[in-house]
Design an enzyme around this catalytic site. Structure first.
Site, PDB file in Angstrom:
ATOM      1  N   HIS A 190      37.951  21.339 -24.360  1.00  0.00           N
ATOM      2  CA  HIS A 190      38.716  20.586 -25.361  1.00  0.00           C
ATOM      3  C   HIS A 190      39.400  21.505 -26.361  1.00  0.00           C
ATOM      4  O   HIS A 190      40.371  21.134 -27.002  1.00  0.00           O
ATOM      5  CB  HIS A 190      37.826  19.542 -26.031  1.00  0.00           C
ATOM      6  CG  HIS A 190      37.566  18.399 -25.103  1.00  0.00           C
ATOM      7  ND1 HIS A 190      36.435  18.320 -24.346  1.00  0.00           N
ATOM      8  CD2 HIS A 190      38.349  17.366 -24.734  1.00  0.00           C
ATOM      9  CE1 HIS A 190      36.509  17.254 -23.577  1.00  0.00           C
ATOM     10  NE2 HIS A 190      37.654  16.651 -23.794  1.00  0.00           N
ATOM     11  N   ARG A 297      42.433  10.275 -27.538  1.00  0.00           N
ATOM     12  CA  ARG A 297      41.033  10.719 -27.610  1.00  0.00           C
ATOM     13  C   ARG A 297      40.504  10.459 -29.022  1.00  0.00           C
ATOM     14  O   ARG A 297      40.567  11.335 -29.892  1.00  0.00           O
ATOM     15  CB  ARG A 297      40.930  12.222 -27.319  1.00  0.00           C
ATOM     16  CG  ARG A 297      41.205  12.621 -25.877  1.00  0.00           C
ATOM     17  CD  ARG A 297      40.985  14.118 -25.708  1.00  0.00           C
ATOM     18  NE  ARG A 297      40.898  14.518 -24.325  1.00  0.00           N
ATOM     19  CZ  ARG A 297      41.923  14.996 -23.600  1.00  0.00           C
ATOM     20  NH1 ARG A 297      43.119  15.107 -24.135  1.00  0.00           N
ATOM     21  NH2 ARG A 297      41.745  15.347 -22.351  1.00  0.00           N
ATOM     22  N   ARG A 333      41.057   5.356 -25.915  1.00  0.00           N
ATOM     23  CA  ARG A 333      39.760   5.618 -25.276  1.00  0.00           C
ATOM     24  C   ARG A 333      38.683   5.541 -26.342  1.00  0.00           C
ATOM     25  O   ARG A 333      38.800   6.165 -27.397  1.00  0.00           O
ATOM     26  CB  ARG A 333      39.759   6.998 -24.625  1.00  0.00           C
ATOM     27  CG  ARG A 333      38.404   7.281 -23.992  1.00  0.00           C
ATOM     28  CD  ARG A 333      38.407   8.555 -23.231  1.00  0.00           C
ATOM     29  NE  ARG A 333      38.355   9.710 -24.103  1.00  0.00           N
ATOM     30  CZ  ARG A 333      38.378  10.961 -23.654  1.00  0.00           C
ATOM     31  NH1 ARG A 333      38.505  11.187 -22.369  1.00  0.00           N
ATOM     32  NH2 ARG A 333      38.302  11.964 -24.484  1.00  0.00           N
ATOM     33  N   GLU A 432      36.108   9.530 -13.759  1.00  0.00           N
ATOM     34  CA  GLU A 432      35.912  10.967 -13.935  1.00  0.00           C
ATOM     35  C   GLU A 432      34.540  11.430 -13.459  1.00  0.00           C
ATOM     36  O   GLU A 432      34.161  12.569 -13.639  1.00  0.00           O
ATOM     37  CB  GLU A 432      36.148  11.358 -15.400  1.00  0.00           C
ATOM     38  CG  GLU A 432      35.405  10.525 -16.421  1.00  0.00           C
ATOM     39  CD  GLU A 432      35.769  10.894 -17.861  1.00  0.00           C
ATOM     40  OE1 GLU A 432      36.359  11.949 -18.105  1.00  0.00           O
ATOM     41  OE2 GLU A 432      35.414  10.098 -18.751  1.00  0.00           O
ATOM     42  N   ASN A 455      39.693  16.390 -15.444  1.00  0.00           N
ATOM     43  CA  ASN A 455      38.987  17.490 -16.131  1.00  0.00           C
ATOM     44  C   ASN A 455      37.495  17.414 -15.849  1.00  0.00           C
ATOM     45  O   ASN A 455      36.854  18.404 -15.519  1.00  0.00           O
ATOM     46  CB  ASN A 455      39.211  17.420 -17.642  1.00  0.00           C
ATOM     47  CG  ASN A 455      40.674  17.424 -18.007  1.00  0.00           C
ATOM     48  OD1 ASN A 455      41.490  17.806 -17.185  1.00  0.00           O
ATOM     49  ND2 ASN A 455      41.005  16.983 -19.199  1.00  0.00           N
ATOM     50  N   ASP A 456      36.960  16.203 -16.002  1.00  0.00           N
ATOM     51  CA  ASP A 456      35.538  16.023 -15.709  1.00  0.00           C
ATOM     52  C   ASP A 456      35.296  15.811 -14.221  1.00  0.00           C
ATOM     53  O   ASP A 456      34.317  16.318 -13.680  1.00  0.00           O
ATOM     54  CB  ASP A 456      34.985  14.831 -16.508  1.00  0.00           C
ATOM     55  CG  ASP A 456      34.663  15.234 -17.929  1.00  0.00           C
ATOM     56  OD1 ASP A 456      34.084  16.318 -18.117  1.00  0.00           O
ATOM     57  OD2 ASP A 456      35.000  14.481 -18.860  1.00  0.00           O
ATOM     58  N   ARG A 466      33.330  23.145 -16.885  1.00  0.00           N
ATOM     59  CA  ARG A 466      34.744  23.318 -17.235  1.00  0.00           C
ATOM     60  C   ARG A 466      34.980  24.306 -18.371  1.00  0.00           C
ATOM     61  O   ARG A 466      36.116  24.711 -18.617  1.00  0.00           O
ATOM     62  CB  ARG A 466      35.387  21.963 -17.547  1.00  0.00           C
ATOM     63  CG  ARG A 466      34.849  21.284 -18.769  1.00  0.00           C
ATOM     64  CD  ARG A 466      35.272  19.823 -18.830  1.00  0.00           C
ATOM     65  NE  ARG A 466      36.424  19.587 -19.674  1.00  0.00           N
ATOM     66  CZ  ARG A 466      36.824  18.381 -20.065  1.00  0.00           C
ATOM     67  NH1 ARG A 466      36.173  17.302 -19.661  1.00  0.00           N
ATOM     68  NH2 ARG A 466      37.860  18.236 -20.834  1.00  0.00           N
ATOM     69  N   CYS A 503      45.071  11.000 -16.447  1.00  0.00           N
ATOM     70  CA  CYS A 503      45.240  11.596 -17.773  1.00  0.00           C
ATOM     71  C   CYS A 503      44.569  12.963 -17.851  1.00  0.00           C
ATOM     72  O   CYS A 503      44.589  13.609 -18.883  1.00  0.00           O
ATOM     73  CB  CYS A 503      44.736  10.658 -18.869  1.00  0.00           C
ATOM     74  SG  CYS A 503      42.991  10.279 -18.707  1.00  0.00           S
TER      75      CYS A 503
HETATM   76  C1  PEP Z   1      39.179  14.135 -18.255  1.00  0.00           C
HETATM   77  O1  PEP Z   1      37.969  14.307 -18.140  1.00  0.00           O
HETATM   78  O2  PEP Z   1      39.998  14.423 -17.355  1.00  0.00           O
HETATM   79  C2  PEP Z   1      39.740  13.602 -19.502  1.00  0.00           C
HETATM   80  C3  PEP Z   1      41.012  13.303 -19.604  1.00  0.00           C
HETATM   81  O3  PEP Z   1      38.910  13.459 -20.558  1.00  0.00           O
HETATM   82  P1  PEP Z   1      38.407  14.676 -21.457  1.00  0.00           P
HETATM   83  O4  PEP Z   1      39.228  15.875 -21.148  1.00  0.00           O
HETATM   84  O5  PEP Z   1      38.554  14.258 -22.870  1.00  0.00           O
HETATM   85  O6  PEP Z   1      36.972  14.829 -21.036  1.00  0.00           O
HETATM   86 MG    MG Z   2      36.587  13.431 -19.544  1.00  0.00          MG
END
Ligand code: PEP
Ligand code: MG
Length: 578
Positions: A190, A297, A333, A432, A455-456, A466, A503
């Site tokens: 993040h 977010r 979210r 995710e 991402n997750d 990550r 996303c």
């Molecule tokens: C993700 O996990 O792809 C996502 C968009 O949420 P975050 O990056 O906030 O975990």
């Molecule tokens: Mg996520």
């Protein structure tokens, strides 16, 4: 000296180093001469005295402003400073080992922490953070540095740090922090996402930048290539100034796309929305031509503060975003706290595996008091625009239904109080977690929409943290497993006739756009900074051709083959981005 790390936020900057949070650095082992020993011991004692005075003055200030309840917290710090064993141990060590006080002190602190953590008593365990706090203060004083405050820097700097928390990054003033470089971190942490949101060029995972760079060194950050150069030669500086000019020119060209539709070469419309972390980013999203907000977010609203935001505060923020984006949609979210985003004031114990722990919807379902306040605020704001609600980290249809039950209670309460809200507000799930992806057909019967959080999804499917630079080479969106999961999710959504978007950062990266289009993705929610790049790729592709290529890619067996095939098949569209 050139260091290679992970490129997380594009752009080139040249500026002076500002070392941050130096107390958490690896302090180099520096020897002292026999004749310096007495001085070093005296210096340590003076620093203890100085630290003691600082703490007493903070305590007085807190006492005046907030009362003794808050200032008493520092009593434990004073006790540690007064401990004669500490001075004895340090004196002894400096005499015997002839190393600097800061190096030896760090070791002593570690021993203290270890000893306290081994005592089976909650009171002692809680004191560990006091030891760490006071320890950092002492090291800062030994190193002769002031605690840095990112919010009020006086000149332009490049922040160099071992790590930066997302909340540290959120505090950065863009006018002063022109770039940053860290020892650890990954592309979809993040902190990295925040850097892109703030449009600050950044490189992470440099491993030893904090040891190699000194305050006021000149630094070049190449956020596209993931390169950092310390004290570059004149010719190198000139080369980078030139490259920066070219980049700026290219960006100006890209900006011309803002008002043009995101449409494939063969005429298919694609929706590009923006991801935001803070309501202030709305302006840049609109400026870049976003057709809505695909991911807001909201947890950033909860960070960097000492109390939870009230319903009214949240309502005002969500209303602001809804109104500003109207008639475009905004996907809010619900809070995704935990993982790498923590609330210090809630006293949530630290976990061994925070990304797989008590976070996001799990936290919200366990704390309906906090969850309900947010849902109420969103629903109240829903009549000012086109808000949609999305739950993070959904692992099954049951969990989604459980969250909806809380939402139903909130709706009931609002109705009873005659408070208006949009009754048709759509409720979606972030996909995710692999279990959600693999049961997307079941979930699609419950949800109004899906948003794929790569991402997750990538970190859980490939078992690759990550934010860990050591295994960043394994974090690979091109892995056949990821492509198959994305396909499963999109097909499940289409079958139930609900909309599906993405996303995760994968869809902000130009290299993946052709493949994602080919897999049937028509809604991209990206970081505002990347919007025109994504649009450029979309506009130079034929959807029909992308679909044919994607079908072939799905038959490939290795990442290498997939990368090679994509590079060749999408060469034309990728011309400016490889
Ligand atoms: C993700 O996990 O792809 C996502 C968009 O949420 P975050 O990056 O906030 O975990
Ligand atoms: Mg996520």
């Amino acid at each position: 000296m050139t260091l290679k790390g992970i490129a997380v936020s594009p752009g080139i900057v040249i500026g002076k180093v500002f070392l941050l949070n130096i107390e958490s650095f690896i302090i180099p082992k520096i020897a002292i001469k026999e004749e310096e020993v007495a001085n070093e011991i005296e210096r340590f004692k003076q620093v203890l005295k100085q630290t003691n005075e600082e703490i007493i003055s903070i305590q007085k200030k807190l006492n005046r402003e907030l009362g003794s309840k808050h200032s008493d917290i520092f009593n434990a710090h004073l006790l540690i400073l007064d401990d004669p064993v500490l001075t004895e141990q340090m004196t002894d060590k400096i005499k015997k080992r002839k190393l600097t006080a800061e190096y030896l002190f760090q070791q002593v602190m570690r021993n203290y922490e270890k000893a306290f953590s081994e005592i089976d008593d909650a009171y002692f365990k809680e004191r560990i953070s006091d030891i760490q706090d006071v320890g950092k203060r002492i090291i800062r004083n030994l190193l002769g540095r002031k605690k840095a405050n990112l919010a009020n820097l006086k000149e332009e700097v490049i922040v160099v740090s071992y790590d930066l928390s997302p909340s540290d990054t959120a505090l950065m003033g863009k006018e002063k922090v022109i770039g940053f470089a860290t020892d650890i971190g990954g592309k979809t942490s993040h902190t990295a996402i925040m850097a892109r949101a703030l449009e600050i060029p950044a490189v992470v995972g440099l491993e030893k930048i904090t040891v190699k760079a000194k305050n006021d060194d000149l630094l070049i950050i190449d956020g596209d290539k993931g390169i950092v150069i310390i004290n570059p030669r004149r010719q190198v500086i000139e080369k980078y100034y030139k490259k920066r000019e070219e980049d700026l020119k290219f960006n100006r060209e890209l900006k011309k796309l803002r008002t043009l539709p995101a449409q494939t070469k063969d005429g298919y419309p694609i929706e590009i929305t923006a991801n935001i972390e803070l309501p202030e980013e709305i302006d840049s999203a609109l400026k870049e031509g976003a057709e809505g907000i695909g991911l807001y977010r909201t947890e950033y609203f909860f960070l960097n503060r000492s109390v939870l935001p009230t319903e009214e505060e949240q309502y005002q923020a969500y209303k602001f975003v809804a109104q500003k984006m109207n008639p475009h949609p905004v996907v809010i979210r619900t809070v995704d706290l935990g993982g790498d985003k923590f609330l210090s004031h809630l006293n949530i114990p630290s976990e061994m595996n925070p990304f797989m722990g008590w976070r996001a919807i799990r936290f919200c379902l366990a704390r309906p008091d906090i969850f309900k306040i947010q849902l109420k605020a969103i629903l109240r704001a829903s009549r000012y625009g086109k808000l949609k609600i999305m739950y993070p980290m959904i692992s099954s249809a049951e969990e989604f239904k459980q969250a909806n039950r809380v939402l139903a209670e909130v709706k009931k309460e609002l109705k009873e109080q005659n408070i208006p809200f949009d009754k048709e507000v759509e409720i979606g799930a972030m996909i995710e977690i692999p279990s959600a992806a693999l049961t997307a057909d079941i979930l699609a019967k419950e949800a109004d929409f899906f948003s794929i959080g790569t991402n997750d999804l990538i970190q859980y499917s490939l078992a690759v943290d990550r934010v860990n630079e050591k295994i960043a080479y394994l974090y690979e969106p091109n892995h056949p497993a990821i492509l198959r999961l994305i396909k499963i999710i999109i097909e499940a959504a289409h079958k139930e006739e609900i909309w599906v978007g993405m996303c995760g950062e994968m869809c902000s990266e130009p290299v993946f756009i052709p493949l994602l289009l080919g897999l049937g993705l028509t809604k991209f929610s990206v970081s505002p900074l990347m919007l025109s790049r994504v649009k450029k790729v979309i506009r130079s592709l034929s959807l029909k051709e992308a679909k044919v290529a994607a079908k072939e890619i799905l038959n490939l067996e290795t990442i290498k083959e997939i990368k090679h095939f994509s590079r060749i098949r999408f060469k034309e569209a990728m011309l400016n981005f490889c």
